[in-house]
Design a protein around this motif. Structure first.
Motif, mmCIF file in Angstrom:
data_model
loop_
_atom_site.group_PDB
_atom_site.id
_atom_site.type_symbol
_atom_site.label_atom_id
_atom_site.label_comp_id
_atom_site.label_asym_id
_atom_site.label_seq_id
_atom_site.Cartn_x
_atom_site.Cartn_y
_atom_site.Cartn_z
ATOM 1 N N SER A 176 62.065 35.231 40.164
ATOM 2 C CA SER A 176 63.512 35.292 39.928
ATOM 3 C C SER A 176 64.151 34.041 40.537
ATOM 4 O O SER A 176 63.524 33.345 41.343
ATOM 5 N N PRO A 177 65.401 33.732 40.152
ATOM 6 C CA PRO A 177 66.043 32.527 40.685
ATOM 7 C C PRO A 177 66.102 32.537 42.215
ATOM 8 O O PRO A 177 66.122 33.599 42.845
ATOM 9 N N CYS A 178 66.125 31.340 42.771
ATOM 10 C CA CYS A 178 66.194 31.205 44.226
ATOM 11 C C CYS A 178 67.473 31.829 44.752
ATOM 12 O O CYS A 178 68.526 31.758 44.115
ATOM 13 N N ARG A 179 67.371 32.433 45.887
ATOM 14 C CA ARG A 179 68.534 33.019 46.528
ATOM 15 C C ARG A 179 68.533 32.608 47.999
ATOM 16 O O ARG A 179 67.505 32.182 48.529
ATOM 17 N N PRO A 180 69.691 32.720 48.657
ATOM 18 C CA PRO A 180 69.758 32.277 50.070
ATOM 19 C C PRO A 180 68.646 32.912 50.886
ATOM 20 O O PRO A 180 68.288 34.079 50.642
ATOM 21 N N PRO A 181 68.053 32.185 51.813
ATOM 22 C CA PRO A 181 68.529 30.874 52.276
ATOM 23 C C PRO A 181 68.065 29.683 51.464
ATOM 24 O O PRO A 181 68.330 28.548 51.820
ATOM 25 N N VAL A 182 67.318 29.916 50.348
ATOM 26 C CA VAL A 182 66.870 28.807 49.514
ATOM 27 C C VAL A 182 68.004 28.409 48.580
ATOM 28 O O VAL A 182 68.527 29.250 47.819
ATOM 29 N N ALA A 183 68.420 27.138 48.618
ATOM 30 C CA ALA A 183 69.526 26.675 47.789
ATOM 31 C C ALA A 183 69.070 26.511 46.349
ATOM 32 O O ALA A 183 67.918 26.184 46.082
ATOM 33 N N CYS A 184 69.991 26.717 45.434
ATOM 34 C CA CYS A 184 69.709 26.528 44.013
ATOM 35 C C CYS A 184 70.710 25.528 43.470
ATOM 36 O O CYS A 184 71.914 25.820 43.362
ATOM 37 N N ALA A 185 70.211 24.333 43.101
ATOM 38 C CA ALA A 185 71.095 23.278 42.624
ATOM 39 C C ALA A 185 71.756 23.674 41.307
ATOM 40 O O ALA A 185 72.937 23.374 41.074
ATOM 41 N N LEU A 186 71.004 24.338 40.431
ATOM 42 C CA LEU A 186 71.560 24.705 39.131
ATOM 43 C C LEU A 186 72.750 25.648 39.291
ATOM 44 O O LEU A 186 73.783 25.501 38.633
ATOM 45 N N LYS A 187 72.599 26.651 40.170
ATOM 46 C CA LYS A 187 73.713 27.575 40.406
ATOM 47 C C LYS A 187 74.954 26.839 40.906
ATOM 48 O O LYS A 187 76.073 27.108 40.456
ATOM 49 N N GLU A 188 74.743 25.919 41.838
ATOM 50 C CA GLU A 188 75.879 25.192 42.412
ATOM 51 C C GLU A 188 76.556 24.311 41.373
ATOM 52 O O GLU A 188 77.784 24.179 41.351
ATOM 53 N N VAL A 189 75.770 23.661 40.518
ATOM 54 C CA VAL A 189 76.357 22.827 39.463
ATOM 55 C C VAL A 189 77.175 23.677 38.500
ATOM 56 O O VAL A 189 78.282 23.304 38.086
#
Length: 810
Positions: free
Chosen positions: A320-333
């Motif tokens: 599944s997509p990365c979730r905190p504490p692992v940052a996800c660049a795509l989500k932030e963009v």
């Protein structure tokens, strides 16, 4: 030592503006007061725990992070609050997530050295053995690594002066081959046209102990233009901000590639394939649409194995997509609709991790919505290694600086030893450290200092009944101690019980060796020789609960060589102190002797002289009167000797002399009056003419100069002769000439006559050899000159030159 209270850190601890200012950081960051209360936290920290900012502010950090009612024993914050210096620990913490986490604490200190607050960072460093292997791999830093580093490295001292640039940095600056950089020695803020505007404006933050990151357009002092990304790492020592390490990467090509991507799709595709950086196109659904060859090289996957699959499945081995504490660049963009730069940990096809830096840029459709994301990635393994090793080396330098500062303060040698051992645990991260010096008998080593958990020390002392402080271990042939000293090489061992057992002759210690090793919890230990110019002088020993490597052993040996020089210097300083104290005692005894001699001898000598004068007046000429004259002569000689010895003692005392204005002509006349009686006895004339005042800044001892020279002229001059005294104005000087008609002085003796106890034969008359030595010392005290020449008419001319304004200040 952490950063001093400056700017926003005076009185209370707060980073600029609010906690939200920390949200730009990729690592989890929160701020504590000196009682573990959370005062601020960034978004990453809150996401990591699944809590809101309001739910963590005001609570104890150990309740929130560890779920405990008190700080854990390994808590780095406890060390930071106690030692007022940075600390770290790598732990597994279920409340944070899977894997291992690096906890780092940095103190911010107020003007009175009190801890205003602690900045606490949490970083996911991977899982289990992998992160430990990485830590061992990146520990330490040698000059060779810095010189070969693929990134630019700049060292700044505490005044922000550039003290070092590695070869890659010179390339970035455009320094011609074979030339030295013009920037060395300059304040980085003052380097003309350095162009690092984005960085130099943040030097104030760096000097306050804050890590800085950024990117800037750069025009070097050699005219080269480029785009640089930088990381500024502050280095703290016992005095606060001790300098900085700046790692610089030329991202010009990366940025050019981004710009060119916008201009031509066809050119873009060709460029993407030829780029050294990885380029990936990802849809809003996390599906990889395309990759370039660089991504294939970095990941080990083929294009076909990646395209059509989820990015988190390929690069993070997740379902599944990365979730905190692992940052996800795509989500932030997608949220910001703006480019995002993050550092990530990707996994290759073979499962091995590698750090990457990702620049994610949104791609918009005709409606202005983000349709996909373009990611440019770069493997930053070597950069991370360089940064980590640079930190390690800077910590070593900080420890050496603390030792050197203690030596410069002439601190007791015991304090120097303590700084060394505490620095090995606090700065370099060992769990145990100890310093042993070889005894003079060369049969034992003595523990001079150590640093470890005092609870462990008390348990060992309770078990064995042996005091750890000052413990003496025998140098047993074949033991590890013997191997280190004789082989002059480090020894790495994982047999801690064997170390205890093999380096003692005490039966109880041998019996308790395994239990002591178990209590210590150490997985490995290193003993390295301390080698100075005199050979091996001792051993530096460290232990770790995480394990150690041969690289650690060699680095400790190299570091130990520097420590050995410092220890030798400390020993020399101690010996010099003792010698100086003995000299002072000898000097005091000498002064006491001279005082006794002056007071206890001058009085009886004066009585003898006075009574002899009375007897001479009443005695008829003859043998008896001649005997009385001889007694008077020798009494005077003894009196002169004692008096002169007292004068020399005053000159040798080291007391700061005082100077005041005097009339030099009056000083000379007073000296003449003292010898008028003796001159009359020999029917001699003392001739001196001087009109007006002759001012000079002089010490009262100036009187002794003319008393001794005129006295010698009368003593050695023949009966019926004269002594001529003349004073001349030589602009800034007074020159005084005293001419006699005595036997004269040979050329080879003209300098010797001014040496102490050096008496040159000048006829049948004897002296003590002290008078002219006093003359020379007093004249030199005034920064003047004295010498002797031949008198053309026979005899000698003593010439004295004195500055009118006295000696110049030192």
């Amino acid at each position: 030592m952490g950063p001093q209270g400056q700017g926003g850190l005076t009185g209370e601890c707060s980073l600029p503006e609010t906690s939200e200012a920390l949200d730009v950081l990729s690592e989890a960051v929160f701020i504590l007061d000196d009682d573990h209360n959370i005062e601020g936290a960034n978004r990453r920290f809150c996401e990591m725990l699944g809590l809101s900012r309001e739910e963590v502010i005001g609570r104890k950090c150990y309740e929130v992070v560890h779920g405990t009612e008190a700080p854990p024993e390994w808590c780095p914050c406890e060390k930071t609050l106690a030692m007022k210096s940075p600390a770290s620990a790598t732990v597994k913490e279920p409340m944070l997530g899977d894997g291992e986490y690096l906890l780092t604490t940095i103190p911010f200190l107020g003007p009175s050295e009190n801890v205003l607050c602690v900045v606490h960072t949490i970083k996911d460093v991977g899982a289990g053995a992998v992160s430990r292997e990485e830590e061992r791999e990146i520990a330490g830093l040698s000059l060779e690594i810095v010189e070969r580093a693929p990134v630019g490295i700049i060292y700044l001292d505490r005044d922000l002066r550039i003290v070092y640039e590695n070869p890659r940095m010179k390339e970035i600056l455009g320094v011609p081959a074979g030339e030295e950089s013009k920037a060395i020695g300059m304040d980085i803020r003052d380097v003309p046209s350095i162009g690092l505007a984005g960085m130099t404006e943040r030097m104030a933050e760096l000097s306050k102990g804050r890590e800085i990151r950024g990117e800037t357009r750069f025009t070097s002092i050699y005219g080269r233009e480029s785009i640089l990304r930088y990381v500024g790492l502050p280095i703290s020592d016992a005095e606060g901000f001790g300098g900085a390490l700046i790692v610089v990467e030329d991202v010009t090509e990366m940025r050019k590639a981004e710009e060119e991507l916008k201009s031509s799709k066809g050119y873009l595709l060709n460029l993407i394939e030829s780029m050294g950086d990885g380029v990936t196109t990802i849809g809003r659904d996390f599906i990889i649409r395309d990759v370039n060859r660089a991504v294939e090289r970095m990941s080990g996957h083929t294009r076909d194995e990646m395209v059509g699959r989820h990015c988190y499945e390929v690069h993070h081995r997740r379902k599944s997509p990365c979730r905190p504490p692992v940052a996800c660049a795509l989500k932030e963009v997608l949220e910001r609709k703006a480019p995002v730069t993050i550092e990530h940990l990707h996994y290759r096809k073979d499962g091995s991790p590698y750090p990457v830096e990702i620049v994610s840029t949104p791609v918009f459709d005709e409606k202005g919505e983000v349709s996909s994301v373009l990611e440019i990635s770069r493997d930053i393994t070597r950069r991370k290694e360089t940064e980590s090793k640079a930190r390690q080396r800077m910590r070593e330098l900080a420890l050496l600086r603390d030792v050197n500062n203690a030596l410069n303060r002439e601190s007791p040698i015991e304090e120097v030893f303590e700084i060394i051992t505490k620095g090995l645990t606090n700065y370099l991260g060992y769990d145990v450290s100890a310093l042993y010096l070889i005894d003079p008998d060369r049969e034992h080593v003595t523990l001079k200092a150590y640093s470890t958990d005092q609870r462990l020390v008390k348990k060992i002392e309770g078990l064995t009944g042996i005091s750890v402080d000052g413990y003496r271990a025998p140098i047993i042939e074949g033991s590890i101690i013997h191997q280190i000293i004789e082989g002059r090489e480090p020894v790495l061992t994982e047999d801690i019980a064997g170390v205890v057992k093999g380096n003692t002759e005490n039966p109880l210690l041998k019996k308790m060796a395994s239990k002591i090793a178990g209590l210590s919890g150490l997985r490995a230990g290193i003993g390295a020789p301390l080698i100075s110019k005199d050979g091996v002088i001792g051993i530096i020993a460290v232990g770790s609960r995480k394990g150690l490597s041969e690289e650690d052993a060699q680095r400790l040996t190299t570091f130990g060589s520097s420590l050995a020089l410092a220890i030798r210097k400390a020993h020399d300083t101690e010996e010099l102190k003792r010698a100086y104290e003995m000299l002072e005692r000898s000097d005091r005894l000498k002064n006491i002797f001279i005082d006794v001699m002056r007071h206890d001898l001058l009085n009886p000598v004066g009585i003898i002289s006075g009574l002899t004068e009375l007897l001479i007046e009443d005695e008829e000429e003859g043998e008896r009167k001649d005997t009385l004259r001889m007694i008077r002569k020798n009494a005077r000689r003894i009196g002169d000797m004692v008096y002169n010895a007292g004068i020399l003692a005053r000159l040798d005392s080291g007391d700061k002399p005082s100077f005041e204005e005097r009339d030099l002509a009056e000083v000379i006349k007073e000296a003449m009056a003292e010898h008028a009686g003796r001159a009359a006895e020999k029917n001699m004339d003392l001739l001196f003419r001087a009109k007006g005042r002759h001012p000079v800044h002089a010490n009262p001892l100036i009187h002794e100069v003319f008393t001794n020279i005129i006295g010698n002229a009368v003593k050695y001059g023949p009966e019926g002769s004269n002594v001529k005294i003349r004073i001349e104005d030589r602009r800034s000087l007074w020159r005084i000439s005293i001419c006699d008609r005595g036997p004269g002085i040979e050329d080879e003796n003209k300098e010797l006559v001014f040496d102490r106890f050096q008496r040159i034969e000048r006829g049948p008359i004897k002296g003590t050899g002290l008078g002219l030595a006093i003359v020379k010392r007093v004249v030199e005290l005034h920064q003047g000159r004295v010498w002797v020449e031949d008198n053309p008419g026979g005899g000698s001319i003593f010439i004295v030159e004195l500055p009118k304004r006295g000696p110049k200040p030192a």
